[in-house]
Design an enzyme around this catalytic site. Structure first.
Site, PDB file in Angstrom:
ATOM      1  N   ASP A 332       3.066  38.182 -58.242  1.00  0.00           N
ATOM      2  CA  ASP A 332       1.928  37.415 -57.768  1.00  0.00           C
ATOM      3  C   ASP A 332       2.439  35.992 -57.545  1.00  0.00           C
ATOM      4  O   ASP A 332       3.495  35.629 -58.062  1.00  0.00           O
ATOM      5  CB  ASP A 332       0.849  37.476 -58.859  1.00  0.00           C
ATOM      6  CG  ASP A 332      -0.211  36.424 -58.685  1.00  0.00           C
ATOM      7  OD1 ASP A 332      -0.820  36.405 -57.612  1.00  0.00           O
ATOM      8  OD2 ASP A 332      -0.423  35.639 -59.616  1.00  0.00           O
ATOM      9  N   THR A 334       0.284  32.534 -57.248  1.00  0.00           N
ATOM     10  CA  THR A 334      -0.345  31.434 -57.973  1.00  0.00           C
ATOM     11  C   THR A 334      -0.377  31.710 -59.484  1.00  0.00           C
ATOM     12  O   THR A 334      -0.953  32.697 -59.915  1.00  0.00           O
ATOM     13  CB  THR A 334      -1.781  31.214 -57.454  1.00  0.00           C
ATOM     14  OG1 THR A 334      -1.748  31.328 -56.043  1.00  0.00           O
ATOM     15  CG2 THR A 334      -2.306  29.868 -57.881  1.00  0.00           C
ATOM     16  N   ASP A 526      -0.889  37.156 -63.348  1.00  0.00           N
ATOM     17  CA  ASP A 526      -1.599  36.374 -64.354  1.00  0.00           C
ATOM     18  C   ASP A 526      -3.110  36.480 -64.232  1.00  0.00           C
ATOM     19  O   ASP A 526      -3.826  36.242 -65.184  1.00  0.00           O
ATOM     20  CB  ASP A 526      -1.215  34.888 -64.218  1.00  0.00           C
ATOM     21  CG  ASP A 526      -1.730  34.294 -62.919  1.00  0.00           C
ATOM     22  OD1 ASP A 526      -1.679  35.005 -61.891  1.00  0.00           O
ATOM     23  OD2 ASP A 526      -2.201  33.157 -62.926  1.00  0.00           O
TER      24      ASP A 526
HETATM   25  P1  ADP Z   1      -2.532  34.732 -56.026  1.00  0.00           P
HETATM   26  O1  ADP Z   1      -2.555  36.148 -55.606  1.00  0.00           O
HETATM   27  O2  ADP Z   1      -1.474  33.950 -55.328  1.00  0.00           O
HETATM   28  O3  ADP Z   1      -2.508  34.532 -57.499  1.00  0.00           O
HETATM   29  P2  ADP Z   1      -5.345  34.737 -55.848  1.00  0.00           P
HETATM   30  O4  ADP Z   1      -5.404  36.126 -55.312  1.00  0.00           O
HETATM   31  O5  ADP Z   1      -5.719  34.491 -57.238  1.00  0.00           O
HETATM   32  O6  ADP Z   1      -3.904  34.108 -55.556  1.00  0.00           O
HETATM   33  O7  ADP Z   1      -6.235  33.854 -54.920  1.00  0.00           O
HETATM   34  C1  ADP Z   1      -6.093  33.977 -53.537  1.00  0.00           C
HETATM   35  C2  ADP Z   1      -6.783  32.841 -52.880  1.00  0.00           C
HETATM   36  O8  ADP Z   1      -8.179  32.933 -53.128  1.00  0.00           O
HETATM   37  C3  ADP Z   1      -6.347  31.510 -53.429  1.00  0.00           C
HETATM   38  O9  ADP Z   1      -5.232  31.024 -52.743  1.00  0.00           O
HETATM   39  C4  ADP Z   1      -7.566  30.671 -53.162  1.00  0.00           C
HETATM   40  O10 ADP Z   1      -7.534  30.236 -51.829  1.00  0.00           O
HETATM   41  C5  ADP Z   1      -8.724  31.642 -53.285  1.00  0.00           C
HETATM   42  N1  ADP Z   1      -9.401  31.599 -54.583  1.00  0.00           N
HETATM   43  C6  ADP Z   1      -9.453  32.554 -55.525  1.00  0.00           C
HETATM   44  N2  ADP Z   1     -10.218  32.164 -56.566  1.00  0.00           N
HETATM   45  C7  ADP Z   1     -10.638  30.918 -56.273  1.00  0.00           C
HETATM   46  C8  ADP Z   1     -11.451  29.963 -56.956  1.00  0.00           C
HETATM   47  N3  ADP Z   1     -11.994  30.177 -58.141  1.00  0.00           N
HETATM   48  N4  ADP Z   1     -11.665  28.801 -56.316  1.00  0.00           N
HETATM   49  C9  ADP Z   1     -11.132  28.548 -55.129  1.00  0.00           C
HETATM   50  N5  ADP Z   1     -10.379  29.396 -54.449  1.00  0.00           N
HETATM   51  C10 ADP Z   1     -10.130  30.573 -55.000  1.00  0.00           C
HETATM   52 MG    MG Z   2      -2.346  34.566 -59.732  1.00  0.00          MG
END
Ligand code: ADP
Ligand code: MG
Length: 633
Positions: A332, A334, A526
């Site tokens: 993943d 973020t 995470d």
């Molecule tokens: P990753 O897969 O890289 O961990 P996520 O799937 O958690 O990222 O999130 C994907 C996208 O969704 C983020 O880049 C963000 O743009 C948006 N996002 C998810 N949750 C939130 C939140 N609580 N507030 C703002 N944006 C969010």
């Molecule tokens: Mg993540």
């Protein structure tokens, strides 16, 4: 000399103290009693011990030792049968009974006592292998200072309750998992997370039981106590590892059921063919899977202990086996490959709002979200001393963003495609902030702002990817973030395979796709949105600090310090563990074959057979114990 003796005496006391329970067990007492009798018998009549000739060992001490030790073995065999656990005790029971019936008292005594002493040694070694557990135990203070009411009281560790305010002075161990409410301190977390450098803790920061406040004092509100703490969980997992069975082990268990009848049939044939009851007894003793049964769990326990001492939690023995076959690691982005502490880069109001308005609305909407970006929004607002009010209504949209009612407005905040889904396309308005993680805010159904964040890769990420590649393991980045950001991070880290703008359930599909192609997949994540992928993967790995509870519960492995480089150590460790298990199995099978051959050739006697049988477990245990000491590269 004098000093040495003093240390000996102290060591002896500490030993007796630690193993008191073990020493007072009936099994231990019977073993020691029969061993003493046997020694007395041998002193009185040495020839009886070596000669298995009829009547040679018929003195009272031999008979007493034989009967006491055998009765205990019979007793545990019967108990085993009651619990449907057909252990090697059965053939051994028949062997000692046959020896006594045939008047071979000294042989019966030597064999029974040897087997009991061997069993005792094994238990003792197992207790020592639990040294990792002892080390973990010693990480907790006996007395804890809690502040209940106006006064500070000293209470025993097990009296501390969730919600107690615990005072930790410089140099003291922290007794609970909790949150700092007051004070600053550098905390040595090496025992839990494997971080070598103390971490500064300030109010609001989490602390773990078993870590050490080096400089400074802290007041902590206990959120988890006793067995619930991270340390308690590590302890339980190391202890459980012994009970749990890797697939290799289950195959062995199935065979173990066959051993008993085969041993009896072989002994009977041998008796019929040679007329030697002594050879038949020897066969019953040597044809035993004991050492093979030790081969797997000892290696798994040692590996899990090693992982724990290096700051990774491996929940089950079977996970070690699964890790050894992993050829693809999906990450993943973020919070996993990046630090998960994004910092505000730019706010771009679209609709006449001020930056302060935007942050106040966005932070209120995000206040209850667990997502790293949500934390960043709230931090940015607090840094600018903007009040963050609770939303009236809040709904998380995992992997997308959140919806909320607050300050009299209806808000939608999250990834750009979330707004697009609601018919709000803002791609033609303002900057795109290419390469930065960007979220968009809609207020009352109107696009209102774009907010961009820097989120830097973790310092060890690039080296980890390179190290995985060096051992032939493929990597890929699977993220819900925008393609441009994903491409930039992947480029920085040397990952070729990138899937961006992925929804949570599609993360699990990404895992399945690769499994369908025959790959063995580990997924490292995470977030709540990583849950399905963590569950689906052959091995799910969660980040310990930035990871959400859901991720930690779903995953089989937790990296307690969020240090990705531990992954390389874990996969290497798993390979070594499987190699050690194979070596152990080949060795014990070899010994078994040789022992059976020597028995058929009438070279082994009951006494030498029992000796060979007991001694052969030592190399197996030693080989497994090596794994504890393996250090991260
Ligand atoms: P990753 O897969 O890289 O961990 P996520 O799937 O958690 O990222 O999130 C994907 C996208 O969704 C983020 O880049 C963000 O743009 C948006 N996002 C998810 N949750 C939130 C939140 N609580 N507030 C703002 N944006 C969010
Ligand atoms: Mg993540």
């Amino acid at each position: 000399m004098g000093r040495g003796c003093l240390a000996c005496a102290r060591g002896g006391r500490a030993f007796a103290e630690r193993y008191r329970q073990f020493l007072l067990e009936p099994g231990t007492l019977v073993t020691l009693a029969s061993a003493v009798l046997l020694v007395a018998a041998i002193v009185q009549h040495p020839r009886g011990a070596i000669s298995s000739a009829h009547g040679d060992g018929g003195t009272a001490p031999y008979i007493a030792a034989a009967v006491i030790a055998s009765v205990y073995i019979w007793f545990s065999a019967i108990q085993g049968v009651r619990e449907r656990d057909f252990t090697a005790d059965i053939p051994v029971s028949i062997a000692t009974a046959a020896a006594i019936a045939a008047g071979l008292y000294s042989a019966a005594a030597v064999v029974a006592v040897l087997l009991l002493v061997g069993g005792l040694l094994e238990e003792f070694v197992a207790a020592r292998a639990g040294r990792a557990l002892d080390a973990l135990e010693s990480l907790l203070p006996e007395l804890v200072t809690v502040r209940r009411g106006p006064r500070d009281e000293q209470v025993a560790l097990d009296q501390v309750l969730v919600g107690d305010r615990v005072l930790v002075r410089p140099g003291e161990r922290i007794a609970v998992d909790g949150t700092v409410t007051n004070g600053h301190a550098a905390v040595d977390q090496a025992a839990i997370t494997g971080e070598s450098i103390p971490v500064d803790k300030a109010p609001g920061d989490p602390v773990f039981a078993g870590t050490l406040a080096t400089v400074g004092a802290l007041e902590i509100r206990a959120t988890l106590v006793g067995a619930q703490t991270t340390l308690g969980q590590i302890r339980r997992m190391v202890a459980d590892a012994e009970q749990q069975k890797a697939p290799v082990q289950r195959v062995l268990d199935r065979w173990a059921k066959l051993y008993t009848p085969v041993a009896i049939v072989l002994a009977a044939i041998l008796w019929a063919a040679t007329g030697s009851i002594s050879s038949a007894i020897t066969m019953l003793i040597v044809f035993c899977p004991c050492v093979m049964v030790l081969a797997t769990p000892t290696a798994l326990v040692a590996s899990i202990g090693n992982a724990a001492l290096n700051g990774s939690l491996v929940k089950r023995g079977a996970t070690i086996e699964a890790m050894a076959s992993v050829d693809t690691v999906l990450f993943d982005k973020t919070g996993t490959l990046t630090t998960g502490r994004p910092s505000l880069a730019a706010i771009e109001p679209l609709d006449g709002l001020t930056e302060t308005d935007v942050l106040a609305l966005a932070a209120s909407a995000e206040k209850f979200s667990e997502h790293p970006i949500a934390h960043a929004v709230v931090r940015a607002a607090t840094d600018r001393t903007i009040a963050v009010t609770d939303p009236d209504w809040f709904q998380a949209l995992p992997g997308l963003g959140v919806r909320a009612h607050t300050l009299g407005h209806e808000l939608l905040i999250g990834r750009p495609s979330l707004l697009a889904e609601h018919g709000l396309d803002i791609s033609d308005r303002g900057d795109e902030h290419g390469g930065l993680t960007t979220i968009t805010l809609a207020v009352d159904g109107q696009p209102a702002a774009r907010i961009a964040f820097h989120d830097e890769p973790r310092p060890e990420a690039a080296a980890t990817i390179a190290a995985l590649r060096a051992v032939g393991i493929g990597t890929a980045l699977i993220t819900g973030d925008q393609t441009a950001v994903a491409q930039r991070v992947a480029g920085q880290l040397g990952i070729d395979d990138v899937q961006a703008e992925v929804l949570p359930r599609d993360k699990a599909s990404a895992v399945r796709d690769r499994q369908d192609r025959g790959q063995r997949v580990a997924f490292v994540g995470d977030g709540v949105n990583d849950g399905p992928a963590l569950a689906r993967a052959d091995v799910g790995v969660a980040m310990g600090i930035s990871g959400t509870d859901l991720a930690l519960e779903t995953a089989q492995v937790a990296l307690l310090s969020d240090d990705l480089s531990k992954l390389v150590h874990l996969l290497g460790l798993a390979h070594q563990a499987m190699r050690a298990i194979r070596q152990n199995l080949i060795f014990s099978l070899g010994v078994l074959v040789i022992a059976v051959a020597l028995t058929i050739a009438q070279i082994l006697h009951p006494v030498t057979g029992a000796l060979l049988h007991e001694l052969s477990s030592i190399p197996v245990i030693a080989n497994s114990a090596r794994l504890i000491r393996r250090h991260p590269a």
